[in-house]
Write an enzyme that holds these catalytic residues in place. Structure first.
Site, mmCIF file in Angstrom:
data_model
loop_
_atom_site.group_PDB
_atom_site.id
_atom_site.type_symbol
_atom_site.label_atom_id
_atom_site.label_comp_id
_atom_site.label_asym_id
_atom_site.label_seq_id
_atom_site.Cartn_x
_atom_site.Cartn_y
_atom_site.Cartn_z
ATOM 1 N N PHE A 60 15.902 11.543 18.749
ATOM 2 C CA PHE A 60 13.979 12.493 18.534
ATOM 3 C C PHE A 60 14.052 12.741 17.160
ATOM 4 C CE2 PHE A 60 13.465 16.859 18.317
ATOM 5 C CZ PHE A 60 12.602 17.500 19.774
ATOM 6 N N TYR B 297 18.269 9.734 25.345
ATOM 7 C CA TYR B 297 18.095 9.736 23.516
ATOM 8 C C TYR B 297 18.753 10.969 22.942
ATOM 9 C CZ TYR B 297 15.050 14.089 24.635
ATOM 10 O OH TYR B 297 14.619 15.547 24.649
ATOM 11 N N CYS B 298 19.411 11.254 21.520
ATOM 12 C CA CYS B 298 19.889 12.040 21.083
ATOM 13 C C CYS B 298 19.053 11.713 20.257
ATOM 14 C CB CYS B 298 21.568 11.719 21.027
ATOM 15 S SG CYS B 298 21.502 9.682 20.338
ATOM 16 N N ASP B 299 19.995 12.903 18.719
ATOM 17 C CA ASP B 299 19.533 13.180 17.582
ATOM 18 C C ASP B 299 19.299 12.168 16.796
ATOM 19 O OD1 ASP B 299 18.537 14.959 15.822
ATOM 20 O OD2 ASP B 299 20.136 14.167 14.649
#
Length: 112
Positions: free
Chosen positions: A92, A64-66
């Protein structure tokens, strides 16, 4: 190997699989501020530099990233390299929204 985009609600099911690791691709400062419990921080730039040499015991990678774009690319690339890799839809940010709706914070168990 298959590539999937999973929802935040599916995370506990995926993490219950033996040999799975949750990877936060955001910058260290973002990770230190807030992250999903149990996630390992490997910033995207570092992952990109090291991905071809990765050799580890994990059979399933959850990224996962932003917001989900970088993690989707990372999952596709690791899938190409022979791993089962998935990306959390919305990154996120989807976790933040989930928490704002009053849901329990993910604690490493199956209770999102």
């Amino acid at each position: 190997m298959s590539f999937s985009i999973i929802s935040i609600q599916q995370l506990p099911m995926w993490l219950s699989r033996e040999g799975t690791i949750l990877i936060d691709l955001r910058e260290r400062e973002e990770y230190q501020k807030e992250h999903i419990k149990g996630a390992v921080n490997i910033p995207y730039v570092r992952w990109e530099e090291e991905k071809d040499g990765w050799k580890h015991q994990f059979s399933t990678l959850i990224f996962y990233c932003d917001r989900g774009n970088q993690s989707m690319y990372a999952a596709k690339e690791m899938n190409r390299l022979g791993y089962q890799a998935v990306s959390i839809a919305g990154g996120f940010e989807s976790y933040r929204i989930w928490k704002k709706k009053g849901k329990k914070e993910y604690d490493g168990q199956r209770n999102i």
